[in-house]
Scaffold this active site. Structure first.
Site, mmCIF file in Angstrom:
data_model
loop_
_atom_site.group_PDB
_atom_site.id
_atom_site.type_symbol
_atom_site.label_atom_id
_atom_site.label_comp_id
_atom_site.label_asym_id
_atom_site.label_seq_id
_atom_site.Cartn_x
_atom_site.Cartn_y
_atom_site.Cartn_z
ATOM 1 N N GLU A 174 85.812 -42.419 5.371
ATOM 2 C CA GLU A 174 84.627 -41.820 6.182
ATOM 3 C C GLU A 174 84.284 -42.792 7.387
ATOM 4 O OE1 GLU A 174 80.619 -41.435 4.418
ATOM 5 O OE2 GLU A 174 79.606 -41.850 6.292
ATOM 6 N N CYS A 206 77.057 -34.424 -5.223
ATOM 7 C CA CYS A 206 76.127 -34.077 -4.240
ATOM 8 C C CYS A 206 76.605 -32.698 -3.397
ATOM 9 C CB CYS A 206 76.246 -35.058 -2.995
ATOM 10 S SG CYS A 206 77.882 -35.313 -2.465
ATOM 11 N N HIS A 265 86.816 -38.369 -3.885
ATOM 12 C CA HIS A 265 87.420 -39.478 -4.504
ATOM 13 C C HIS A 265 87.038 -39.623 -6.200
ATOM 14 C CE1 HIS A 265 86.940 -41.788 -0.478
ATOM 15 N NE2 HIS A 265 88.192 -41.617 -0.680
ATOM 16 N N CYS A 270 81.782 -33.039 5.145
ATOM 17 C CA CYS A 270 80.235 -32.700 4.680
ATOM 18 C C CYS A 270 79.665 -32.639 6.055
ATOM 19 C CB CYS A 270 80.062 -33.709 3.852
ATOM 20 S SG CYS A 270 78.141 -33.977 3.844
ATOM 21 N N SER A 290 80.947 -37.854 -6.394
ATOM 22 C CA SER A 290 82.343 -37.085 -6.819
ATOM 23 C C SER A 290 82.699 -36.736 -8.191
ATOM 24 C CB SER A 290 83.385 -37.610 -6.062
ATOM 25 O OG SER A 290 83.318 -39.163 -5.803
ATOM 26 N N SER A 302 85.720 -44.647 -5.812
ATOM 27 C CA SER A 302 84.598 -43.860 -5.145
ATOM 28 C C SER A 302 83.502 -44.944 -4.860
ATOM 29 C CB SER A 302 83.862 -43.076 -6.332
ATOM 30 O OG SER A 302 82.495 -42.892 -5.694
ATOM 31 N N HIS A 355 87.230 -47.563 4.354
ATOM 32 C CA HIS A 355 86.851 -46.281 3.888
ATOM 33 C C HIS A 355 87.241 -44.930 4.636
ATOM 34 C CE1 HIS A 355 84.158 -43.208 2.021
ATOM 35 N NE2 HIS A 355 84.422 -43.805 0.818
ATOM 36 N N ASN A 373 80.543 -44.702 -3.216
ATOM 37 C CA ASN A 373 79.116 -44.608 -3.820
ATOM 38 C C ASN A 373 78.959 -44.793 -5.165
ATOM 39 O OD1 ASN A 373 78.527 -41.743 -5.427
ATOM 40 N ND2 ASN A 373 80.191 -41.405 -3.851
HETATM 41 S S1 SF4 Z 1 77.589 -38.542 -0.610
HETATM 42 FE FE1 SF4 Z 1 79.194 -37.964 1.235
HETATM 43 S S2 SF4 Z 1 79.686 -35.865 0.740
HETATM 44 FE FE2 SF4 Z 1 77.870 -36.369 -0.583
HETATM 45 S S3 SF4 Z 1 76.318 -35.465 0.840
HETATM 46 FE FE3 SF4 Z 1 76.210 -37.586 1.293
HETATM 47 S S4 SF4 Z 1 77.840 -37.718 2.921
HETATM 48 FE FE4 SF4 Z 1 77.913 -35.561 1.946
#
Ligand code: SF4
Length: 296
Positions: free
Chosen positions: A136, A24, A52, A106, A274, A230, A134, A232
């Site tokens: 974040e 991303c 990650h 970010c 990532s 990770s 996490h 996500n």
């Molecule tokens: S996944 Fe995390 S690093 Fe990527 S755009 Fe979204 S907030 Fe930003």
């Protein structure tokens, strides 16, 4: 979805790569910042992993950036803040210790910090919908002076605490699953009279989740690429698995099992935010090799 079958005419199985697969913009930005910092400043340290993904972290370490677990004297040292941010306390401590800070957080995460701080000033009790441990989420919690409630699943809502809240300000971890978020929010609305809700799931996450809600029903199997650390990638895998039981989560090409591909007509491939493009290409090449061998 991109069709990646054209160059290999031995392949009878279709491979569909998600448009949103891989980095991303926040991860891209953090890596660019890290690589530029490594060229111009020495020594450079990162507290934990900048993103990650083991391959990316290794690449960054090879450029001379050292990974540390805790801060020490920072005189003459540069500290790189990871993509998913850190707490205000860590930042202040690093500055006090003498580190020069390069912030690779970010912008979407910084925006969540800003919203949460504003809600706190306005007197709302802050609730974060996200994974308690996490990076974040810890970073968001660490922006605030008041006690924060973090909720990861509807079944884990602390009802006794929630029933006492009259005004809640809610923000969301950027990579949360929309359906999970909606289920939690629906329950919270039953108990809290005033809610200021901010859906802070970032756009790249929305795009990835939207694609992975369609691809599993259009493909015989799904391969999701990304590190087991990770969040996500885990989310994308969970959505895919709920829609197609033949969904597999791999970190690298050598984890692909030949048996997964038996009788599959088409394969959907996607990857976490990532996951580097080299990992995606290696997985696709491995799928093609397996298919090609199994034809002969
Ligand atoms: S996944 Fe995390 S690093 Fe990527 S755009 Fe979204 S907030 Fe930003």
């Amino acid at each position: 979805m991109a069709d990646v079958n054209k160059t290999e005419n031995k392949i009878f199985m279709k491979i569909h790569l998600a448009k949103s697969a891989g980095f991303c913009f926040g991860v891209k930005k953090a890596i660019t910042t890290a690589l530029e910092t490594a060229k111009t400043k020495k020594p450079v340290f990162m507290l934990g992993d900048i993103v990650h993904n083991e391959k990316v972290v290794k690449q960054i370490q090879e450029k001379g950036i050292k990974k540390i677990r805790r801060l020490s004297s920072g005189i003459g040292k540069t500290l790189l803040i990871r993509a998913h941010g850190c707490s205000q306390h860590t930042l202040e401590q690093a500055l006090e210790l003498g580190y020069k800070i390069i912030d690779a957080t970010c912008p979407m995460v910084k925006e969540i910090h800003k919203i949460a701080r504003k809600l706190e000033i306005q007197g709302y009790r802050i609730i974060i919908i996200g994974d308690k441990k996490h990076d974040e989420v810890l970073g968001i919690v660490g922006q605030l002076k008041s006690k924060v409630i973090v909720i990861d699943k509807p079944r884990n809502i602390p009802l006794e605490k929630i029933k006492k809240i009259t005004r809640a300000g809610i923000v969301v971890q950027s990579t949360q699953d929309l359906n999970n978020l909606e289920a939690i929010l629906k329950l919270l609305r039953r108990y809290i009279p005033e809610i200021s809700f901010h859906n802070t799931i970032c756009n790249p996450t929305r795009m990835k989740q939207n694609e992975v809600k369609i691809m599993p029903s259009k493909n015989s199997i799904m391969i999701i690429i990304g590190s087991k650390t990770s969040a996500n990638t885990k989310r994308i895998y969970e959505i895919s698995k709920s829609l197609n039981k033949n969904s597999y989560w791999v970190n690298s090409a050598d984890e692909i099992k030949k048996g997964w591909l038996n009788n599959a007509k088409s394969i959907g491939v996607t990857a976490g935010a990532s996951t580097p493009v080299s990992s995606i290409n290696e997985v696709i090449a491995e799928i093609k090799t397996i298919c090609s061998k199994s034809r002969h």
